[in-house]
Design an enzyme around this catalytic site. Structure first.
Site, PDB file in Angstrom:
ATOM      1  N   PHE A  13       5.000   3.863  -0.736  1.00 62.09           N
ATOM      2  CA  PHE A  13       5.233   2.574  -0.665  1.00 62.09           C
ATOM      3  C   PHE A  13       3.759   2.011  -0.293  1.00 62.09           C
ATOM      4  O   PHE A  13       2.972   2.808   0.646  1.00 62.09           O
ATOM      5  CB  PHE A  13       6.088   2.133   0.278  1.00 62.09           C
ATOM      6  N   CYS A  14       3.422   0.863  -0.481  1.00 65.98           N
ATOM      7  CA  CYS A  14       2.177   0.283  -0.209  1.00 65.98           C
ATOM      8  C   CYS A  14       1.871   0.244   1.159  1.00 65.98           C
ATOM      9  O   CYS A  14       2.850   0.332   2.253  1.00 65.98           O
ATOM     10  CB  CYS A  14       2.227  -1.415  -0.295  1.00 65.98           C
ATOM     11  N   PRO A  15       0.432   0.903   1.494  1.00 66.10           N
ATOM     12  CA  PRO A  15      -0.400   0.814   0.738  1.00 66.10           C
ATOM     13  C   PRO A  15      -0.947   2.262   0.256  1.00 66.10           C
ATOM     14  O   PRO A  15      -1.898   2.497  -0.512  1.00 66.10           O
ATOM     15  CB  PRO A  15      -1.782   0.472   1.986  1.00 66.10           C
TER      16      PRO A  15
END
Length: 80
Positions: free
Chosen positions: A16-18
């Site tokens: 998941f981001c980042p």
């Protein structure tokens, strides 16, 4: 996408981001300018983040498509 369409691959599925873009930033340096990196991801934010990454750093987003629950990107490394 056939393997002949890209020269290297980054599997960022489940991240998941980042993390996907951070991994992309490192992995693109392993690809020679003009060569293509295939990125596979499951985080929907990559549909926003990866095109911006390419635009900001001078790489060409050759293809971006959704394949089921995955997002697949082909990125041609720029000269930078």
């Amino acid at each position: 996408m056939a393997a002949s369409e890209y020269d290297a691959e980054l599997d960022a599925r489940g991240l998941f981001c980042p993390e996907p873009v951070m991994m992309l930033h490192n992995r693109i340096n392993d690809v020679a300018p003009g060569r293509v990196l295939r990125v596979r991801a499951t985080d929907p934010s990559t549909t926003r983040d990866i095109p911006r990454f390419c635009q900001f750093l001078g790489h060409e987003l050759v293809c971006d498509e959704e394949q089921g629950d995955e997002f697949v990107f082909l990125i041609r490394r720029g000269e930078a």
